[in-house]
Write a protein that holds these residues in place. Structure first.
Motif, mmCIF file in Angstrom:
data_model
loop_
_atom_site.group_PDB
_atom_site.id
_atom_site.type_symbol
_atom_site.label_atom_id
_atom_site.label_comp_id
_atom_site.label_asym_id
_atom_site.label_seq_id
_atom_site.Cartn_x
_atom_site.Cartn_y
_atom_site.Cartn_z
ATOM 1 N N SER A 1 0.745 -1.245 0.080
ATOM 2 C CA SER A 1 -0.040 0.134 -0.012
ATOM 3 C C SER A 1 0.928 1.351 0.045
ATOM 4 C CB SER A 1 -1.086 0.014 1.220
ATOM 5 O OG SER A 1 -0.238 -0.124 2.414
ATOM 6 N N ALA A 2 1.956 1.235 0.692
ATOM 7 C CA ALA A 2 2.891 2.499 0.864
ATOM 8 C C ALA A 2 3.360 2.582 -0.686
ATOM 9 C CB ALA A 2 4.084 2.060 1.618
ATOM 10 N N LEU B 1 0.625 4.174 -2.586
ATOM 11 C CA LEU B 1 0.501 5.561 -2.363
ATOM 12 C C LEU B 1 1.326 6.620 -2.937
ATOM 13 C CD1 LEU B 1 -0.692 5.397 1.217
ATOM 14 C CD2 LEU B 1 -2.148 6.218 -0.598
ATOM 15 N N GLY C 1 -1.698 11.445 -3.398
ATOM 16 C CA GLY C 1 -1.917 10.273 -2.269
ATOM 17 C C GLY C 1 -2.852 10.441 -1.070
ATOM 18 N N GLU C 2 -2.876 11.629 -0.700
ATOM 19 C CA GLU C 2 -3.905 12.081 0.273
ATOM 20 C C GLU C 2 -5.411 11.795 -0.089
ATOM 21 O OE1 GLU C 2 -4.705 15.912 3.137
ATOM 22 O OE2 GLU C 2 -2.826 15.697 2.126
ATOM 23 N N LEU D 1 -6.233 9.740 -2.495
ATOM 24 C CA LEU D 1 -6.322 8.427 -2.758
ATOM 25 C C LEU D 1 -6.719 7.522 -1.551
ATOM 26 C CD1 LEU D 1 -6.133 5.865 -4.599
ATOM 27 C CD2 LEU D 1 -3.846 5.664 -4.217
ATOM 28 N N VAL D 2 -6.292 8.005 -0.455
ATOM 29 C CA VAL D 2 -6.666 7.530 0.964
ATOM 30 C C VAL D 2 -8.245 7.598 1.116
ATOM 31 C CG1 VAL D 2 -6.314 7.666 3.320
ATOM 32 C CG2 VAL D 2 -4.486 8.050 1.846
ATOM 33 N N LEU E 1 -7.751 0.440 -2.429
ATOM 34 C CA LEU E 1 -6.487 1.060 -2.900
ATOM 35 C C LEU E 1 -6.440 0.577 -4.446
ATOM 36 C CD1 LEU E 1 -3.650 1.197 -0.307
ATOM 37 C CD2 LEU E 1 -4.651 3.138 -1.597
ATOM 38 N N HIS F 1 -4.538 6.231 -11.935
ATOM 39 C CA HIS F 1 -4.164 5.168 -11.029
ATOM 40 C C HIS F 1 -5.271 3.872 -11.123
ATOM 41 C CE1 HIS F 1 -3.513 2.863 -7.569
ATOM 42 N NE2 HIS F 1 -4.699 3.096 -6.930
#
Lengths: 109, 364, 837, 332
Positions: free
Chosen positions: B176-177, B180, B187-188, B190-191, B199, B255
């Motif tokens: 997951s990292a 992201l 990324g934020e 995407l959270v 994800l 993504h």
């Protein structure tokens, strides 16, 4: 039922006889044709209609004759006889007209 | 008699002038730090309670037992409600405790309102309390999902709440990292997406959250824009999409479009035969065309604005079909086409089509 | 009888008492009036209001059509407006208007104090007024029906018209059904039983004849549409597929039911108007009607033959050509009686000297317009010609010639002619001539060109048309004419506003020197005393009659029982039979109508619970109103003058209420006959959904046999209770009635259980629907008779039922035996039918 | 004034009716023996009705202006009976017999067998026309137009897909309804070359006013050519614009409702567009078939024909729209 009411209803019946005959004739010839055509028996329709028309016309003619005789017989109820005879006469014309199409039109398409 | 009336009138006028003078003087303290005078509080509470009761009268409660409703509602709760109303396992936020009136802390509390009353409150919000009205007022389906979640909330502990929130497959932290990081500045955002859609865009939540993986970039982009502009109304999505700029939308769309497409396999299930028939041939006698003309493989290759339906979750598909059929579902420029073509589908047919497409392969 | 007029002076307080008894309430309580002179005027006024409203809609339609490709009205609005125009003109104006005139005129013309059921008139009027206005208002909410005034399914089915619009139409029609049937009962019994002594059938005014035929036609014509609308609403609400072809229903069933009512409807409207003409012309010519008996004959003949022409609205539906031809012939036959009347009127004009008053002008206008309408009617009765002109503007022109010419012009003649009987002032001759001129010229400019439009191929019900078809100039002409016609109507309204002053207790008197009894002087109580009638035009033949009547020298010169009352006479010879006591002003009937209206309205918008509350209140109010009826011999026999002593009130077959129930049974029988027709019709068109084809199991013989046995038992119990009532065996009567009700309900339950046991459902097919419909109709009777039985029990317990006061019981019993008979026939058809067919 | 109006009225009658003798949708502008027979019946009835009306009005006028002494004829019942009863019965008997002979003439055994059949289905609010082969199978499907060979008897099977419609080409025959659950058959024989307009004659909801079609009668060779062309699939586009238009058509979901034989588009909900460019009108008689009208229709059909079932396609703009319209126009 009072005597006067009885006279009312018997008069009603005499006056209504001709038109009732016409209505029955129309209903029957229409019903016979509709059912015969829906069930693919178109050949039955025309002869039945002719028969019904002759019978109904004879009936209406008989009513006319009877009521005219009654009217001549005496003054009582002349008016009822007039209505009964005239309506039966008109019904006779209407019955003959309703029977006329059989001569020109084939029963079902 | 006449004199009495005159005196009464004068008294009323005097009272009004007095109140005005009092307000003008500024002596009244509007500080949130000072609680209401008890009679005032009683009056406000009394009025609020009765107002909700009266207005909620006559609202018919639909069945709320579909687990997807709870998932959908809690997903939104975690993002939008939790900051004020708290979540299981999290103590009330001290900031919120200083609000007047203080928003009720919901986890573990006995429910004060009936489902119909909750529906009314969530839909319309409450004056002078900070409780907002629903963003998309006509999305009753979303509001009922919130109600279903609120009904469930009191009995949830921390673990239960997290379990219902989590959607999609768990993945190793490193993976997951990496994901992201790949999205970069988005990324934020995407959270926020991942909270419901995962994800990898598998969606889930018993079907409440659509799978995004494998949809075209164009479709994802157009949908995000439609949410942001409000042309596709949703109380769940509008707040999230509205916070994104074009650049972020583009990265998110890239993504999810790049996530692997699930394999398509024919549905062997006999129960989906009716759905297949409608999907492949439509109901031409009722003016409902075949779905495959636009959502089938070849058609998708020709027009990237059409979403793919294979493997999409049944709950979501059915919900969208219902919205199209009543004409409240917006979206891309082609949304009106769907309104025209789904008009007249009945509930059984909607379920059949949704089940058929859901069974045609599923993202991992 | 020879002792009348009685020369002796009348007691001085007599007139005062008569006036007191017949005094009308003032102020807002005016709405509780039930007297025919009041209800009649309200009724006519309301019908006129709907005429104006529907006329305004017509002008909107004409503006839209004035030029090709116009966008004054949108497509959706146009479709609603033309549907409303047709529906309102036919159902909310034409039928109520002629019925209203009957309510207003008949008692006066027959020198009765009122019609036999004043509160029924009030109920019919209020249900119509409230329901009609609510129906009209649906236009402002976009909820107006848009399926055309004859609402053909499947366009009006729940699939193609899912909104409430169609339900509003069915609602509007529901009201007119109620008020028309109520009015027909009132008028039929009124004409036959409340006439001045001596007014035998051959001295009956020709207008009464027309209304008699009118009422009989309603009794036999409306049931078909009552059943049709019930079937359509049941199909829309519960999905019983009567008209859905895929499930063995047939859209043509609706057309048969609708037109079996719809064509007689035209004559239902026309005959009273012909009656006006036959009354007005002799007065205006100062001579008696030529060929009087032939004119009566023509009215009666039209009434009959009108029922044999309905299929001529279906010439293009693809029925066998032979079938069509039968109805072509019948349509010719119906033209004949009209010919008799036209020439009788011309002969009357020739015989007398025609005064060119406003009523005369309208009658002459009628003669011209109606003749042309009749001639085009003969044309469209020809099957090949109709194939080209059906559903075109030619037909639009034809029926406006027949309806405006045949009904509106005579109605305006009647307004001008009879206004002096209701108002202190006659209407203005000067304004009236303007009104006639504008209406006549405007009418012909508006509608004659529409024949041409039809012959150029313009279909009806189109909201727009392309310029290149060349219909523009015709439509523009027509629109101009429509506005001139509208202007004529406006002049009439101005005339009314300036001169019409009703409810002042006085009137303008016999301004035309007419010969019939409505011109006798009088007040709310009609005439001071009730004369003996010895001729068709008593006022011409007995110059002193008006004065003598007003001095109270004839029958019933006061109110001897201290209540409102009138003389009930025998049907033919008009011999006085008994004195009927009548109700005064009261709210129950009026409020019952309001709650009935609320019931239907709320039901239409699917607010079921409030609807039920209103329905129960309406029912309670009806029962409250009924409670004051069946008075029994409340007063010792009364000397009405001329040596005649009459009993007060009466039970049994002589009673006017017995006659009313007989008429009601005729209506019910006609509804049932329509249902039987539907049953056999669906069998002819879709035998494939009948048990013989589907293998659907039929209930075992034990079910119908049990049901039949219970029905017979129920009838026998009621008969036995009647015998016991003669001996005042009160508990036997109560037990007998209760047991009979249980048996009747059990019979229905047995039939339903038998059908359900086979797994048949009404939503399965046309067969299932019509089988359950038979049970549903029987269920309606079970419910009605259950309520009537309870009500009779309540009267018995209250001591209001005994052998001299038993009309309530007799009427219940009569309907009971009918319901049992109907139930037996239904069982025979439903259970033998599928086995034989 | 009254008399004056009557006179004018009587004079206006024949003139106005004569004017109705023309027009592409007039039943009096007969293109077949059947329509001609009805037209003759019509003219005779108009003339007779005119005479009777004038006679009645003249009689009424004479009666109203009668001299002081009563005319003897007026007071006798016998006169009323003669004029009001006997005269109508005689006249109507004759008319009825004649009308019946026309009614019976159309469908008797004497008429030749049909050359072929066409199935026409009324739908809200257009006409689905299917030419049938000898075995009853569909040869091809078109919309809102019929073409007939001159002089041959063709039978048209009329059905409905939704509500009641009525098929009416006044120039060729009387109307016949299209009723769900029924198949009505209308024989048509075009007597000469020409084009007639037809229109739905039974109110069928919403856009009933905008539901027309054309019937064209062609000489036999021309008709055969037309049949062959119709049976063929759509032509391959011969330029870039056409190819672009076709690609847009296929990519945008048009094929869900429309078929274009020779392409993957095979929808059956809307009209078959295989040869749409060769039809005289689009939108069921609404507009002539041209590039511009096609484009306007695609973008917002509901604006041109309210309540139409086709959804609007505002997605098409500029070049795309032109290409799509051009391709459709090229499908002749």
């Amino acid at each position: 039922m009072a005597e006067t009411d009885r006279r009312f209803f018997s008069g009603l019946l005499r006056i209504g006889a001709g038109p009732a005959l016409w209505a029955a004739h129309l209903g029957l010839v229409y019903g016979v044709t509709a059912v015969a055509c829906a069930r693919g028996a178109g050949g039955v329709a025309a002869p039945t209609v002719v028969g019904l028309t002759l019978a109904a016309a004879l009936g209406a003619g008989w009513i006319v004759g009877r009521e005219l005789r009654r009217a001549r017989a005496g003054p009582a109820g002349t008016r009822t006889s007039f209505f009964a005879a005239a309506l039966a006469g008109l019904s006779l014309v209407a019955i003959l007209w309703a029977g006329l199409p059989v001569v020109f039109v084939s029963a079902c398409p | 008699m006449r004199r009495t009336l005159v005196i009464l009138g004068l008294l009323v006028a005097l009272g009004a002038v007095g109140a005005l003078l009092f307000a003008w003087s500024g002596l009244y303290n509007v500080a949130a730090s000072v609680p209401h005078w008890p009679p005032t509080r009683w009056l406000i509470e009394f009025g609020l309670e009765n107002s909700v009761e009266t207005h909620a009268r006559g609202i018919e409660v639909p069945p709320l037992d579909d687990p997807a409703l709870v998932h959908a509602g809690l997903g939104h709760y975690e993002g939008a409600c939790q900051p004020c109303h708290g979540a299981p396992g999290q103590p009330p936020n001290p900031l919120v405790r200083r609000m007047l009136p203080e928003p009720p802390y919901l986890p573990g509390q006995e429910l004060r309102w009936s489902p119909a009353q909750l529906f009314w409150i969530v839909r319309h919000g409450l004056k002078y309390t900070g409780m907002p009205a629903w963003v998309a007022e006509h999305r009753d389906d979303e509001i009922w999902a919130m109600v279903a979640a609120l009904l469930r909330l009191p009995e949830l502990d921390d673990a239960g709440y997290r379990r219902l929130l989590a959607s999609g497959a768990r993945m190793p932290a490193g993976e997951s990292a990496r994901l992201l990081a790949a999205v970069g500045p988005a990324g934020e955002a995407l959270v926020a997406c991942a909270r419901c859609h995962g994800l990898t865009g598998a969606g889930g939540g018993a079907g409440a959250f659509p799978a995004l993986a494998g949809q075209s970039r164009e479709y994802l982009m157009a949908s995000l824009k439609a949410y942001a502009l409000g042309t596709r109304a949703s109380g769940f999505m509008q707040p999230v999409a509205g916070a994104l700029d074009d650049e972020q939308m583009g990265r998110l769309a890239d993504h999810y479009a790049a996530m692997p497409t699930p394999p398509v396999r024919p549905a062997p299930n006999a129960a989906t035969e009716r759905g297949r028939a409608i999907a492949e041939r439509g109901l031409p006698e009722r003016g409902i065309p075949a779905c495959v003309t636009c959502h089938g493989g070849n058609a998708l290759a020709r027009n990237r604005l059409f979403p793919r339906l294979d493997g999409q979750h049944a709950f979501y598909l059915a919900q969208q079909l219902r919205l199209f059929a009543v004409g409240t579902r917006g979206g891309t420029a082609f949304a009106e086409l769907m309104q025209a073509t789904t008009h007249g589908l009945d509930e059984a047919e909607i379920r059949a089509v949704a089940a058929y497409y859901a069974a045609r392969g599923r993202p991992r | 009888m020879s002792r009348l007029p009685d020369p002796r002076p009348r007691p001085p307080e007599e007139l005062e008492q008569l006036q007191e008894v017949w005094r009308q309430p003032g102020g807002w309580r005016l709405a509780s009036a039930v007297n025919n002179t009041y209800v009649g005027v309200f009724y006519i006024g309301t019908a006129l209001l709907f005429f104006v409203l529907a006329g305004i809609l017509a002008l909107l339609l004409r503006i839209q059509l004035a030029v090709p490709e116009n966008d004054f009205l949108s497509q959706a609005t146009y479709n609603q407006v033309f549907t409303m125009h047709g529906t309102m003109m036919m159902f909310l104006f034409a039928v109520p208007a002629v019925e209203a005139m009957g309510v207003y005129l008949l008692p006066n013309m027959q020198a009765a104090r009122d019609l036999p059921f004043p509160r029924l008139s009030a109920y019919a009027f209020w249900a119509y007024a409230v329901g009609g206005l609510a129906f009209f208002c649906s236009l402002f909410f976009g909820l107006a029906p848009d399926g055309g005034w004859f609402m053909y399914p499947p366009l009006t089915s729940s699939e193609h018209s899912p909104g409430h619009n169609t339900d509003f139409w069915l609602l509007g029609i529901g009201f007119i059904e109620i008020s028309a049937i109520a009015g027909a009962i009132e008028i039929l019994v009124g004409v036959l039983r409340t006439r001045a002594p001596g007014m035998t059938l051959d001295k009956l005014p020709i207008y009464s004849w027309a209304m008699l035929v009118f009422a009989v036609m309603i009794v036999f014509g409306f049931p078909a549409v009552i059943l049709g609308t019930a079937l359509l609403e049941i199909e829309r609400s519960f999905h019983w597929p009567f008209f859905i072809a895929e499930k063995g229903g047939d859209p043509l069933l609706w057309q048969h039911l609708f037109w079996f009512f719809g064509h007689p409807e035209v004559y239902i409207i026309f005959l009273p108007a012909a009656g006006f003409v036959s009354m007005i012309l002799p007065t205006m010519c100062g001579t008696r009607l030529v060929a009087h008996r032939w004119v009566v004959l023509a009215l009666v003949a039209t009434g009959f033959i009108a029922f044999g022409v309905w299929v001529h609205h279906m010439f293009t539906t693809g029925l066998p050509k032979l079938s069509l031809s039968f109805f072509s012939a019948a349509s010719m036959a119906v033209a004949v009686p009209s010919g008799i009347q036209v020439f009788a009127w011309i002969a009357t004009i020739a015989k007398g000297r025609l005064r060119l008053t406003v009523p005369s002008l309208f009658v002459l206008g009628f003669l011209a317009i109606f003749t042309l309408g009749g001639l085009t009617g003969v044309m469209v009765a020809m099957v090949p010609f109709d194939g080209q002109t059906h559903d075109t503007f030619f037909v639009v022109a034809h029926f406006h010639y027949v309806l405006i010419g045949g009904m509106v012009f005579p109605l305006f003649a009647a307004f001008y002619y009879w206004a002096p009987t209701a108002s202190r002032r006659a209407l203005s001759e000067r304004l009236g001539k303007w009104c006639f001129g504008l209406m006549f010229v405007g009418f012909n400019i508006a509608f004659f060109p529409q024949h041409v439009a039809g012959l150029m191929g313009m279909p009806r019900r189109v909201w727009t048309y392309p310029a290149e078809l060349g219909w523009g100039w015709i439509n523009m002409t027509s629109t101009v004419g429509a506005f001139i016609l509208g202007l004529g109507a406006l002049v009439f309204l101005i005339d009314l506003a300036r001169n019409f002053r009703p409810f002042t207790g006085g009137n303008a008197g016999n301004v035309w020197n007419a010969g019939t009894l409505e011109w006798l002087p009088g007040g709310n109580y009609a005439t001071r005393s009730i004369p003996i009638v010895t001729s068709l035009e008593p006022l011409w033949d007995q110059p002193d009659l008006a004065r003598e009547v007003d001095e109270g020298r004839y029958y019933l010169p006061g109110a001897p029982t201290g209540r409102r009352e009138t003389i009930v006479t025998s049907a033919i010879a008009a011999e006085p039979q008994y004195l009927m006591q009548m109700p005064g002003p009261g709210w129950p009937a009026v409020l019952a109508a309001w709650f009935t209206a609320a019931f239907f309205l709320l039901l239409t918008v699917k607010l079921v619970t409030p609807a039920m509350v209103c329905g129960v209140i309406a029912l309670a109010l009806v029962l409250r109103w009924m409670w004051d009826t069946d008075l029994g011999p409340a007063h010792p026999p009364v000397d009405i003058g001329g040596g005649i002593v009459l009993p007060v009130n009466c039970s049994g077959p002589m009673s006017h209420s017995w006659w009313a129930v007989v008429v009601l049974i005729l209506v019910a029988g006609a509804v049932f006959a329509s249902l039987l027709f539907s049953y056999f019709f669906l069998w002819t068109v879709s035998p494939d959904v009948w048990p013989a084809a589907t293998g659907q199991a039929l209930p075992g013989a034990e079910w119908p046999l049990a049901a039949a046995a219970l029905l017979v038992l129920s009838s026998a119990l009621v008969w036995w209770a009647g015998r016991r009532l003669e001996a005042d065996g009160h508990w036997s009567v109560r037990l007998g009635l209760a047991a009979a009700a249980v048996a009747l309900a059990a019979a229905l339950a047995a039939e339903l259980a038998g059908q359900r046991a086979t797994g048949l459902s009404p939503t399965d097919s046309g067969y299932g629907a019509v089988v359950y419909m038979m049970a549903a109709l029987q269920g309606l009777f079970v419910a009605t008779l259950g309520i009537m039985a309870l009500y009779t029990l309540a009267r018995s317990l209250a001591g209001l039922l005994h052998r001299h006061r038993r009309a309530t019981f007799d009427n219940t019993m009569l309907l009971w035996h009918y319901a049992v008979g109907q139930g037996l026939i239904a069982l025979a058809v439903v259970h033998f039918g599928p086995r034989v067919l | 004034m009254r008399r004056h109006t009557f006179t004018r009225f009587a004079e206006a009658l024949p003139a106005a009716v004569l004017a109705a003798c023309s027009g592409p949708q007039s039943p009096l502008d007969a293109g077949s023996d059947e329509a001609a027979g009805i037209a003759i019946l019509s003219w005779v009835m108009f003339a007779a009705a005119g005479l009777i009306l004038v006679a009645v009005l003249a009689l009424a006028a004479a009666a109203a202006r009668a001299p002081a002494e009563q005319p003897r004829w007026a007071t006798r019942e016998g006169w009323v009976v003669a004029a009001g009863l006997v005269f109508p019965i005689v006249m109507l008997s004759a008319l009825l017999a004649w009308g019946l002979s026309i009614t019976g003439g159309g469908g008797g055994a004497s008429s030749p067998p049909a050359a072929f059949r066409i199935a026409v289905a009324g739908e809200q609010w257009w006409w689905r026309v299917t030419y049938l082969g000898p075995d009853g199978s569909a040869l091809f499907s078109t919309a809102n137009e019929l073409r007939l060979p001159i002089g041959q008897r063709v039978e048209v099977d009329l059905t409905s897909a939704d509500v009641i419609h009525s098929f009416w080409v006044p120039g060729l025959a009387g109307k016949l309804d299209m009723i769900p659950g029924h198949v009505n058959t209308l024989p048509l024989v075009a007597g000469r070359a020409g084009t007639w307009r037809g229109q739905c004659a039974e109110y069928c909801g919403g856009a009933h006013a905008l539901m027309a079609f054309t019937v064209t009668a062609l000489p036999a060779p021309d008709f055969e050519r037309w049949m062959a062309a119709q049976a063929a699939p759509a032509a391959e586009p011969d330029n870039a614009e056409g190819r672009r238009g076709r690609a847009l058509f296929l990519a945008s979901g048009c094929g869900a409702c429309h078929a274009v034989r020779g392409t993957p588009a095979s929808g059956t909900i809307g009209p078959d567009l295989t040869h749409v460019g060769g039809r005289p009108t689009i939108g069921a008689g609404l507009l002539p078939t041209q590039r511009g009208t096609l484009a306007a229709w695609i973008v917002d059909p509901g604006h041109l024909k309210p309540e139409v079932r086709m959804p609007p396609f505002p997605v098409f703009r500029g070049e795309d729209l032109r290409a799509l319209a051009a391709w459709l126009e090229s499908l002749r």
